[in-house]
Write an enzyme that holds these catalytic residues in place. Structure first.
Site, PDB file in Angstrom:
ATOM      1  N   LYS A  65       0.871  -1.169   0.000  1.00 41.01           N
ATOM      2  CA  LYS A  65       0.000   0.000   0.000  1.00 41.01           C
ATOM      3  C   LYS A  65       0.906   1.216   0.000  1.00 41.01           C
ATOM      4  CE  LYS A  65      -4.030   1.929   2.301  1.00 41.01           C
ATOM      5  NZ  LYS A  65      -3.554   3.288   2.531  1.00 41.01           N
ATOM      6  N   ARG A 105      -8.134  12.178  -6.234  1.00 38.29           N
ATOM      7  CA  ARG A 105      -9.293  11.393  -5.809  1.00 38.29           C
ATOM      8  C   ARG A 105     -10.396  12.298  -5.278  1.00 38.29           C
ATOM      9  NH1 ARG A 105     -10.541   9.101  -0.784  1.00 38.29           N
ATOM     10  NH2 ARG A 105     -12.030   7.387  -0.963  1.00 38.29           N
TER      11      ARG A 105
HETATM   12  S1  IVH Z   1      -6.678  -0.246  -4.484  1.00 35.09           S
HETATM   13  C1  IVH Z   1     -11.202   0.190  -4.578  1.00 35.09           C
HETATM   14  N1  IVH Z   1      -4.093  -0.605  -4.261  1.00 35.09           N
HETATM   15  O1  IVH Z   1      -5.043   3.349  -0.484  1.00 35.09           O
HETATM   16  C2  IVH Z   1      -9.758  -0.073  -4.397  1.00 35.09           C
HETATM   17  N2  IVH Z   1      -5.061   1.288  -3.227  1.00 35.09           N
HETATM   18  O2  IVH Z   1      -8.105   3.559   0.855  1.00 35.09           O
HETATM   19  C3  IVH Z   1      -9.019   1.150  -4.391  1.00 35.09           C
HETATM   20  N3  IVH Z   1      -3.438   2.746  -2.108  1.00 35.09           N
HETATM   21  O3  IVH Z   1      -5.968   6.324  -1.148  1.00 35.09           O
HETATM   22  C4  IVH Z   1      -7.647   1.151  -4.043  1.00 35.09           C
HETATM   23  N4  IVH Z   1      -1.660   1.560  -2.580  1.00 35.09           N
HETATM   24  O4  IVH Z   1      -4.685   5.469  -3.166  1.00 35.09           O
HETATM   25  C5  IVH Z   1      -5.147   0.165  -3.953  1.00 35.09           C
HETATM   26  N5  IVH Z   1      -1.810  -1.015  -4.176  1.00 35.09           N
HETATM   27  C6  IVH Z   1      -2.860  -0.254  -3.865  1.00 35.09           C
HETATM   28  C7  IVH Z   1      -2.714   0.922  -3.118  1.00 35.09           C
HETATM   29  C8  IVH Z   1      -3.851   1.666  -2.814  1.00 35.09           C
HETATM   30  C9  IVH Z   1      -2.119   2.652  -1.991  1.00 35.09           C
HETATM   31  C10 IVH Z   1      -4.265   3.823  -1.515  1.00 35.09           C
HETATM   32  C11 IVH Z   1      -5.256   4.453  -2.432  1.00 35.09           C
HETATM   33  C12 IVH Z   1      -6.287   5.042  -1.515  1.00 35.09           C
HETATM   34  C13 IVH Z   1      -6.186   4.157  -0.329  1.00 35.09           C
HETATM   35  C14 IVH Z   1      -7.392   3.292  -0.268  1.00 35.09           C
END
Ligand code: IVH
Length: 671
Positions: free
Chosen positions: A117, A138
């Site tokens: 993440k 976003r």
């Molecule tokens: S998937 C519906 N993958 O985490 C799925 N998010 O609360 C959406 N983020 O601010 C996100 N790394 O920007 C996804 N490998 C990753 C991620 C990621 C960071 C962040 C995203 C968002 C938060 C989600």
């Protein structure tokens, strides 16, 4: 009936949360740790749940995320950008997996795609026919801010998709981050400019994406990592893993630490491994994201209003530890900022031994209620110096004592001043060893005394060898001494000697700029020179005298008074004069009235001159050039491809000039 106490507390919380939101989302400079902010918001939510009459339409509990900045156009997302549910530990991961099974009505282990993440700013990039047409933050999930111009400057964002097999339409989603080496460099530069460093790489990335001037974004090095798609037309994929592979083919950077995992055992092992390895990554990660890999299963699981049911964020525990404050010392930075630093009983935090932590500024020490001798929680946020979160009051013995900011610099003994509207105390010493190298670099720079050949490396040598302890020593260096320095040929020593001799005949404006008094930049220095016409007059000026100068407000006046009041600084100037420095008054200004005191802002590129030249002309005629449009701007000069400043000027009703009109104005004014 709501008790008065609850009403007052709710009001107070709303005000506080609003203020923190603004600092976090708009200024990108939070002053409290996320956990403290969460606690405030939660307290407000609880109060409002108990007394629904307390809910106001503008309560920070009524919206998710931040409002788009006024200056950016809003950009709706075709498919909402949802958030993720969190799993704080292994048990919650198991719970997530159980819920997936329940929804799918199957027992078979599920294939998960696991990835780090990334800790940055979520954005969406829209590609039509393979070309980048829009980039948006976003925002609140359904509407973000249009940051196309800024993100086009990010090298890892392809302006056109690669490969023969590009989709008709795709919304690429991912995270804009600042890599740690870039972050460290940026903060060093911020410090050198006397500006506050960013608290962590995430704030630095967010702040850079939301720059009104995309040239600034371009200078800040940002990176983009893709992690998913919104709409996707004309490229059949069946799993998240395939999507990621396609994204990589189209030219995106995707995490190299992605992995598939079957069932919770493997998922938990992956999370453990990432937590252990996070310190070795060149970017910050704050957890792992676990996604059901098959897209048909994702569709069946679907989403709640907030988050998809097919994914979860496993959050790493914060890197915190408890230890004791042995002492609080005042530490002087390269720009003279004096910071209270806690000296700690060494303690391990997330694999690093920590023995010092910043308390930011005296107001923070008071706000946090930290005493010398306290047991405290410290945390490593991002990559910056660890910070003190707060004291464990219940562990006090009564032997703790408060910290007092010294009124003299612990390094050089000059006075420490805290300007009225600032929180950072600063040392006023011109020759403070902590600041000397930076002072000398500024002194010799092109717009100050312009000493050709006296660069940063040479300055390091001169100071490190003790040849220069005072700015005035520069004017006593002889060519034999210079020729004895490393990498210094006789010819260059002679050239530098000549440059230093030339610099002795200094123009008053340049000399005042060279002294590096905070907030006294080139334009102010020139205004002071034009007004007072002698160094002695500037040095003896009263507050009232100073305030009579256009461009000088109470803040600048206070800085000048503090600087010239300091005996050490007066002595150093005296030594420069003894060493042969002769300061000349500027030629009588021949400014035509039309530009005097007028403020100009330039936007877009000019065809017949550079922006610096245009600014120089304005200033030569007694006007001012500023970089942002406000109510006090007199003219905005609009060049080719103007930025948002033109819109803002229109909004504020500021007079706008074409380049030709500007040229006419300048020549009429006697240029
Ligand atoms: S998937 C519906 N993958 O985490 C799925 N998010 O609360 C959406 N983020 O601010 C996100 N790394 O920007 C996804 N490998 C990753 C991620 C990621 C960071 C962040 C995203 C968002 C938060 C989600």
């Amino acid at each position: 009936m709501v008790p008065e106490q609850a009403r007052r507390r709710a009001e107070e919380l709303r005000r506080e949360v609003h203020a923190h939101n603004h600092r976090y989302y708009v200024l990108d400079r939070p002053v409290i740790p996320d956990a403290e902010y969460d606690a405030l918001l939660r307290e407000l939510q609880d109060l409002e749940a108990g007394f629904p009459e307390l809910v106001t339409s503008d309560s920070p509990t009524r919206r998710v995320g931040a409002p788009p900045l006024d200056a950016f156009r809003s950009a709706p997302h075709a498919v909402p950008m949802l958030s993720l549910d969190n799993a704080m530990d292994r048990a919650e991961l198991v719970e997530f997996d159980a819920r997936v099974h329940r929804f799918l009505g199957s027992e078979a282990p599920v294939d998960y795609a696991c990835e780090p993440k990334m800790d940055g700013l979520a954005v969406e990039l829209v590609y039509e026919g393979g070309t980048l047409v829009r980039a948006a933050t976003r925002g609140d999930g359904s509407v973000g801010e249009d940051v196309t111009a800024n993100l086009r400057t990010v090298r890892s964002i392809p302006l056109a998709l690669l490969g023969p097999d590009t989709p008709r339409l795709v919304d690429v989603r991912g995270e804009v981050v600042m890599l740690l080496p870039d972050f460290r460099r940026l903060n060093r530069e911020q410090e050198e400019r006397g500006e506050a460093p960013f608290a962590n790489p995430r704030n630095a990335a967010a702040g850079s994406v939301r720059q009104l001037d995309s040239a600034v974004t371009a200078r800040r090095k940002l990176s983009f990592f893709a992690y998913g798609v919104g709409r996707l037309e004309g490229a059949p994929v069946h799993s998240h893993t395939q999507t990621m592979e396609r994204l990589a083919e189209w030219g995106f950077r995707v995490s190299e630490h992605r992995r598939r995992a079957l069932g919770t055992e493997e998922v938990a092992a992956y999370c453990r491994e990432m937590e252990e390895r996070r310190e070795s990554f060149p970017y910050e990660i704050d957890g792992c994201v676990i996604k059901v890999d098959r897209l048909d299963l994702q569709e069946r699981l679907a989403a709640t209003a907030r988050a998809p049911r097919w994914a979860v964020a496993y959050k790493f525990p914060p890197r915190q530890a408890v230890t004791r404050i042995l002492e609080i010392v005042a530490s002087v930075g390269r720009t003279g900022a004096v910071t209270p630093v806690a000296v700690l009983e060494p303690v391990g935090v997330g694999g690093v031994t920590v023995s010092r932590a910043t308390l930011h500024n005296p107001a923070e020490v008071t706000r946090k209620g930290v005493l010398i001798g306290d047991w405290v929680t410290i945390q490593r946020a991002g990559d910056v110096i660890p910070e003190v979160v707060g004291p464990l009051v219940e562990r006090r013995t009564g032997d703790e004592r408060p910290f007092a900011m010294p009124d003299r610099c612990p390094v050089c003994g000059a006075s420490i001043e805290t300007p009225a509207d600032e929180v950072v105390p600063r040392c006023t010493g011109l020759n403070c060893p902590a600041q000397l190298k930076g002072r000398l670099r500024h002194f010799a720079s092109r717009r100050a005394l312009d000493v050709d050949g006296l660069g940063a490396k040479l300055i390091d040598q001169l100071v490190d060898r003790g040849l220069v302890r005072d700015v005035a020593d520069l004017f006593r260096l002889d060519e034999t001494t210079l020729a004895g320095l490393e990498r210094m040929a006789e010819k260059s020593a002679a050239n530098l000697g000549a440059a230093l001799r030339r610099a002795r005949a200094a123009d008053l404006g340049r000399f005042l700029n060279a002294l590096g008094v905070r907030h006294v930049g080139e334009a102010t220095a020139r205004a002071l020179a034009a007004h007072f016409r002698s160094l002695a007059a500037v040095m003896e000026a009263s507050e009232e005298d100073l305030l009579a100068v256009p461009d000088v407000g109470p803040e600048v006046a206070a800085r000048l008074l503090a600087f010239f009041r300091e005996e050490r600084n007066r002595a150093s100037i005296e030594r420069m004069l003894e060493a042969g420095v002769e300061i000349s008054a500027p030629a009588k200004a021949a400014a035509a009235p039309v530009l005097v005191g007028k403020t100009f802002v330039f936007t877009g590129s000019l065809a017949t001159m550079t922006r610096d030249e245009a600014k120089a002309r304005v200033e030569a005629l007694g006007g001012r050039a500023s970089s942002s449009v406000s109510g006090s701007t007199d003219y905005v000069v609009v060049g080719e491809d103007p930025g948002s400043k033109a819109e803002r000027a229109r909004g504020l009703g500021v007079a706008m000039l074409t380049e030709q009109q500007f040229r006419d104005l300048v020549s009429a004014a006697g240029s």
